[in-house]
Write a protein that holds these residues in place. Structure first.
Motif, short mmCIF file in Angstrom:
data_model
loop_
_atom_site.label_atom_id
_atom_site.label_comp_id
_atom_site.label_asym_id
_atom_site.label_seq_id
_atom_site.Cartn_x
_atom_site.Cartn_y
_atom_site.Cartn_z
N SER A 153 0.67 -1.24 -0.19
CA SER A 153 -0.05 0.07 -0.19
C SER A 153 0.73 1.14 0.03
O SER A 153 0.44 2.04 -0.73
N ALA B 70 1.28 3.78 -3.18
CA ALA B 70 0.72 5.17 -3.01
C ALA B 70 1.98 6.28 -3.39
O ALA B 70 1.80 6.93 -4.43
N THR B 71 3.29 5.60 -3.24
CA THR B 71 4.14 6.56 -3.89
C THR B 71 4.13 6.51 -5.38
O THR B 71 4.66 7.62 -5.83
#
Ligand code: NDP
Length: 246
Positions: free
Chosen positions: A154, A158-159
């Motif tokens: 996750s 996200a990055t």
């Protein structure tokens, strides 16, 4: 045309290993002067020696991309030495995979600060130089994980989704100024990246999967392809998986 980047100046972050190291060598082979940035100065010095022994030109600037002073010093050292920046390869990254329930907040923070904020700050610092030149090329190393999210990833997802969004927004701001942007999305590449995964179960699963893997050089060739096109050609996205990765 082996010297198709002759006269160009390229900054490569995360040049101390893996994809960044291979990219710096490939850009130097194509004639660019390369500025080598990462934290491990010894690795950068060894790479600079190899590049210079092969007839290329390299400058070592030890850099932690999470440190804003280091970011500014990297840009200053490059313009002091060469007076320009033609290519920025934002490649530094960490992949600290863990299911969120077991995730260490400091690992989440580190991924955001290296993979995303570092890339954003360095792009911000380099942009005025490229705008002054009315040319330049920003290459951001994202991942298949920037297009497809999956369990235990996750924070990393996200990055990398963030890298893709940031790059597309910047593209719209700078494409009319002669500045090009490329997102590179590798699948599995055989590097040190996965050795830093903190979660034992994720590591064990990796070890059992026996995935097909690209070589760092396979990604470096894509970066040389994107950056050596004629000025009218803006290669915005390259997704490169090993054959056999689902
Ligand atoms: P490596 O671990 O071999 O290289 C990562 C590089 O990032 C190292 O040179 C490291 O240098 C540098 N780095 C880490 N933290 C910092 C920091 N704070 N400041 C400056 N540099 C830093 O892995 P890869 O070559 O595989 O990774 C390169 C990029 O490719 C990453 O962005 C990764 O997410 C991406 N990628 C990799 C894939 C793969 O399968 N290998 C797949 C898809 C994307 P040092 O420790 O010396 O600072």
């Amino acid at each position: 045309d082996a010297q198709r980047l002759a006269g160009d100046v390229a900054i490569v972050t995360g040049a101390s290993s893996g994809i960044g190291e291979a990219t710096a060598e490939a850009l130097a082979d194509a004639g660019a002067s390369v500025v080598l940035a990462a934290r491990r100065a010894d690795e950068l010095e060894a790479l600079a020696d190899r590049i210079e022994s092969a007839g290329g030109d390299a400058l070592v600037v030890p850099t932690d991309v999470t440190d804003e002073d280091d970011i500014d010093s990297l840009v200053d050292a490059t313009t002091d030495e060469y007076g320009r920046i033609d290519i920025l390869v934002n490649n530094a990254g960490v992949m600290l995979l863990e299911p969120l329930e077991r995730a260490d907040r400091s690992n989440l923070r580190q991924m955001v600060e290296v993979n995303l904020l570092g890339l954003m700050n360095l792009t911000h610092a380099v942009l005025p130089v490229m705008q002054e030149q009315e040319s330049g090329h920003i290459v951001n190393v994202s991942s298949v994980a920037g297009r497809r999210a999956s369990a235990d990833s996750s924070g990393y997802n996200a990055t990398k989704f963030g890298v893709n969004a940031f790059t597309e927004a910047v593209r719209q701001e700078v494409t009319t100024q002669g500045i090009r942007t490329t997102v590179i999305e590798p699948g599995a590449v055989d590097t040190e990246l996965a050795t830093h995964v903190p979660d034992e179960q994720v590591l064990e699963r990796f070890a059992e999967m026996d995935l097909p893997m690209l070589h760092p050089d396979d990604i470096a060739r894509g970066i040389v392809y994107a950056t050596s096109q004629p000025a009218r050609v803006d290669v915005n996205e390259l997704l490169i998986r090993p054959t056999g990765q689902d």
